[in-house]
Design a protein around this motif. Structure first.
Motif, short mmCIF file in Angstrom:
data_model
loop_
_atom_site.label_atom_id
_atom_site.label_comp_id
_atom_site.label_asym_id
_atom_site.label_seq_id
_atom_site.Cartn_x
_atom_site.Cartn_y
_atom_site.Cartn_z
N THR A 52 -2.50 -9.94 6.94
CA THR A 52 -2.09 -8.80 7.75
C THR A 52 -1.99 -7.57 6.87
N ALA A 53 -2.55 -6.46 7.32
CA ALA A 53 -2.52 -5.21 6.56
C ALA A 53 -2.25 -4.06 7.51
N ARG A 54 -1.32 -3.17 7.10
CA ARG A 54 -0.97 -2.01 7.92
C ARG A 54 -1.69 -0.75 7.49
N ASN A 55 -2.29 -0.76 6.29
CA ASN A 55 -3.02 0.41 5.82
C ASN A 55 -4.06 -0.04 4.80
N THR A 56 -4.86 0.89 4.29
CA THR A 56 -5.94 0.53 3.38
C THR A 56 -5.43 0.07 2.02
N SER A 78 -22.91 -8.22 -0.32
CA SER A 78 -22.90 -7.12 0.65
C SER A 78 -21.73 -7.33 1.61
N ILE A 79 -21.33 -6.26 2.27
CA ILE A 79 -20.16 -6.31 3.15
C ILE A 79 -20.53 -5.70 4.50
N ASP A 80 -20.18 -6.42 5.56
CA ASP A 80 -20.35 -5.91 6.93
C ASP A 80 -18.98 -5.88 7.58
N THR A 81 -18.61 -4.74 8.18
CA THR A 81 -17.26 -4.55 8.71
C THR A 81 -17.30 -4.28 10.21
N VAL A 82 -16.40 -4.95 10.91
CA VAL A 82 -16.16 -4.69 12.34
C VAL A 82 -14.67 -4.50 12.50
N ALA A 83 -14.25 -3.32 13.00
CA ALA A 83 -12.82 -3.00 13.09
C ALA A 83 -12.47 -2.54 14.50
N TYR A 84 -11.43 -3.15 15.07
CA TYR A 84 -10.84 -2.73 16.34
C TYR A 84 -9.36 -2.46 16.06
N SER A 85 -9.07 -1.26 15.58
CA SER A 85 -7.72 -0.97 15.12
C SER A 85 -7.46 0.52 15.19
N ASP A 86 -6.20 0.89 15.48
CA ASP A 86 -5.81 2.30 15.47
C ASP A 86 -5.64 2.82 14.04
N GLU A 87 -5.31 1.93 13.11
CA GLU A 87 -5.12 2.33 11.72
C GLU A 87 -6.44 2.38 10.97
N PHE A 88 -7.26 1.36 11.14
CA PHE A 88 -8.54 1.29 10.43
C PHE A 88 -9.65 1.79 11.37
N THR A 89 -9.80 3.08 11.42
CA THR A 89 -10.74 3.70 12.37
C THR A 89 -12.12 3.94 11.78
N HIS A 90 -12.25 3.89 10.43
CA HIS A 90 -13.54 4.14 9.79
C HIS A 90 -14.00 2.86 9.09
N SER A 91 -14.96 2.18 9.67
CA SER A 91 -15.41 0.91 9.11
C SER A 91 -16.04 1.09 7.73
N ARG A 92 -16.68 2.24 7.49
CA ARG A 92 -17.30 2.44 6.18
C ARG A 92 -16.24 2.55 5.09
N HIS A 103 -13.53 -8.61 9.53
CA HIS A 103 -13.18 -8.41 10.94
C HIS A 103 -11.71 -8.02 11.03
N ILE A 104 -11.44 -6.85 11.64
CA ILE A 104 -10.07 -6.35 11.77
C ILE A 104 -9.76 -6.15 13.24
N SER A 105 -8.68 -6.76 13.69
CA SER A 105 -8.18 -6.58 15.05
C SER A 105 -6.71 -6.18 14.95
N GLY A 106 -6.45 -4.89 15.18
CA GLY A 106 -5.09 -4.39 14.99
C GLY A 106 -4.73 -4.41 13.52
N GLU A 107 -3.75 -5.25 13.14
CA GLU A 107 -3.36 -5.41 11.74
C GLU A 107 -3.84 -6.74 11.16
N ASN A 108 -4.53 -7.54 11.95
CA ASN A 108 -5.01 -8.85 11.50
C ASN A 108 -6.40 -8.73 10.89
N VAL A 109 -6.53 -9.18 9.65
CA VAL A 109 -7.78 -9.06 8.89
C VAL A 109 -8.29 -10.46 8.59
#
Length: 561
Positions: free
Chosen positions: A68-72, A95-109, A147-153
């Motif tokens: 669980t992470a609340r910020n970068t 290599s890294i592929d990111t998918v984020a569904y979170s209000d905190e982590f809004t920039h996948s790059r 994969h990030i969903s909310g605060e769950n990574v």
């Protein structure tokens, strides 16, 4: 026995149930469909088989670390805690592929950069500043999915590498071909497994034809691929994978034919090259022929699967005419067939002019589409039903509506107010209890006792006085004045009764205390109906008509006054 672990298979929206069935058939455990994914458990052999055999999977992921992470900053620290040396060495690439569904982590790059920094710093801290694995966007040794969903990574290893829809047999393609995974999913959703002929009259580069041939012969779609990402892992079992790759014991013979055609000679040529590359030419008959040239079906009954233009990426000069032609050919040429058509949700598909038995929402790339089944039967619908046929979606909708009415949540507030106002008989809950329990015991439904002083009246207000007087009595009771005000005898005498009955108001609504006297004939001639004879009797002259003054004239007279 090998160690089991959790895995996730990614897919398109609408194909989750098909992929789950595929995984169960391979022997996967704890199969749980989700949104665009299916989770399951298995060992290393199951991971290899899922990559080789699944026709509707886009990639197979192996989760390795969850937190669980609340910020970068927390994301960086937790990622750095993992033992990355167990997966790669200093000389490896990743290599890294990111998918984020979170209000905190809004920039996948930015998330990708922070995870990359954590992995690189883990190696630098142990082997020196210049000792670190390299980053490669394509064909990396280790592919990491974040994969990030909310605060769950969740950090996972991508065991597939390139998307599994890239089978390896396609050597050329037409404009906007349908995805191989989507094509296989549509065929599997239709229920076709090679037990009848199959036709695609608008085949394009031949994707439906080739995927149907692989399904009919039970050829694993992964045998055409040159590389999977798991082949670069440290725990890669070369002998196990070779055994699975070369096992053709499940393949079977196809007893029918797959027919394909297109109006474009270039498209037919491309399809022929892809069919040859896949090695399934013996099962497919291909020709250059427009849809309008189809005069008869190749065989008495079978399945049609096709992907006509939507009017977006590929269009026709007359889109409405094209879909009308599809409907005409279905009705007149392919009688006895089941047609499955994937089409965009627009006005063109209605021009087919047939009622679909099934409509399944599905995505083709970014285009919202529907997969529709049309059952082409001879005669009318009633005859079709008498013979045991049915349009699945219509029957399912009827069943769903019945279940919805049966399970509809009751409005408890409404029922309480009804019981308080009218007694238990008005409450649906009591009626339901009676209908379910008391009727079985032979008991009669609950009825309110009839008062002794009831004289008649409606069933709702049994005191014979009507709704208006009932509520007037309640208002008097609240005021503490139970004495009814005296009746005006003139009202009883002169209030007219209902026209045409000869009855007065008092005769229709009798009072408990008094009964008014019958009407006496009046001596006043004005009380009679106005007529010329009555006026002559009083005034000695007939009626006169006076003109009505207008508003303007009245104002002028007032001004003069």
């Amino acid at each position: 026995m090998r160690e089991q672990f959790e895995m996730v298979a990614k897919t398109f929206q609408g194909l989750e149930d098909v992929l789950a069935e595929e995984l169960r058939g391979l022997g996967a455990e704890n199969v749980e469909p989700g949104r665009r994914m299916v989770s399951f458990r298995g060992d290393l052999e199951m991971l290899y088989k899922a990559n080789l055999c699944c026709r509707t999977a886009l990639r197979i992921l192996k989760p390795i670390y969850k937190f669980t992470a609340r910020n970068t900053d927390e994301l960086y620290e937790h990622t750095k805690e993992f033992d990355w040396g167990s997966l790669m060495s200093v000389g490896s690439t990743f290599s890294i592929d990111t998918v984020a569904y979170s209000d905190e982590f809004t920039h996948s790059r930015f998330v990708t950069y922070r995870v990359k920094d954590a992995i690189v710093d883990w190696f630098k801290d142990r082997y020196g500043e210049d000792k670190r694995p390299g980053v490669r966007l394509l064909d990396a040794d280790v592919m990491i999915n974040v994969h990030i969903s909310g605060e769950n990574v969740t950090l996972s290893l991508d065991s597939s590498g390139e998307s599994l829809h890239k089978r390896g047999y396609r050597v050329a393609q037409t404009e906007a071909p349908i995805n191989e995974v989507l094509a296989a999913g549509i065929i599997l959703k239709s229920g076709w497994r090679g037990d009848s002929p199959l036709v695609d009259p608008m085949c394009g580069s031949g994707t439906f034809l080739i995927e149907a041939a692989l399904i009919a012969a039970n050829i694993n779609p992964g045998v055409y691929r040159r590389h999977f990402s798991f082949e670069s892992w440290k725990d890669y079992d070369h002998e196990l994978f070779d055994r699975l790759y070369n096992d053709d014991s499940q393949e079977r013979e196809f007893e029918y034919k797959i027919y394909g055609s297109d109006l474009s000679p270039q498209a037919v040529e491309i399809a022929a090259r892809n069919i040859k590359s896949a090695g399934v030419g013996r099962m497919i008959e291909l020709e250059t022929k427009p849809l309008s040239a189809w005069r008869e079906a190749p065989e008495p009954a079978g399945v049609m699967v096709t992907n006509p233009p939507y009017g977006e990426r590929i269009s026709s000069d007359d889109m409405e005419g094209l879909y009308e032609l599809i409907g005409n050919k279905l009705k007149n040429v392919f009688k006895g067939w089941h047609a499955w058509i994937i089409a965009a949700k627009n006005e063109f598909v209605s021009k087919i002019g047939l009622a679909p038995s099934v409509k399944i929402p599905i995505l083709n790339g970014s285009i919202e589409c529907e997969l529709r089944e049309y059952i082409i039967f001879e005669g009318d619908y009633k005859s079709f039903r008498r013979e045991g046929g049915r349009l699945r979606e219509l029957e399912e909708k009827k069943t769903e509506k019945r279940e919805e009415r049966r399970n509809r949540p009751r409005n408890e507030g409404y029922e309480r107010r009804q019981r308080e106002k009218f007694g238990r008989r008005r409450g649906r809950e009591e009626e339901g209890n009676y209908s379910r329990e008391r009727r079985d015991r032979g008991e009669r439904p609950y009825r309110k006792e009839r008062p002794e002083n009831v004289r008649g009246g409606g069933s709702r207000f049994r005191d014979g006085r009507g709704e208006e007087r009932r509520f007037a009595d309640k208002r008097r009771e609240r005021r503490g004045d139970n004495a009814r005000p005296p009746r005006n005898p003139l009202e009883e005498r002169y209030r007219p009764g209902r026209p045409g009955t000869g009855k007065s108001f008092s005769s229709r609504f009798p009072h408990n205390d008094t009964t008014p006297a019958p009407h006496a004939p009046s001596e006043n001639p004005l009380a009679a109906r106005r007529s010329e004879d009555a006026l002559k009797l009083i005034t000695g002259k007939g009626p006169s008509l006076l003109p009505m003054r207008t508003r303007k004239r009245r104002k002028d007279e007032e001004g003069e006054a």
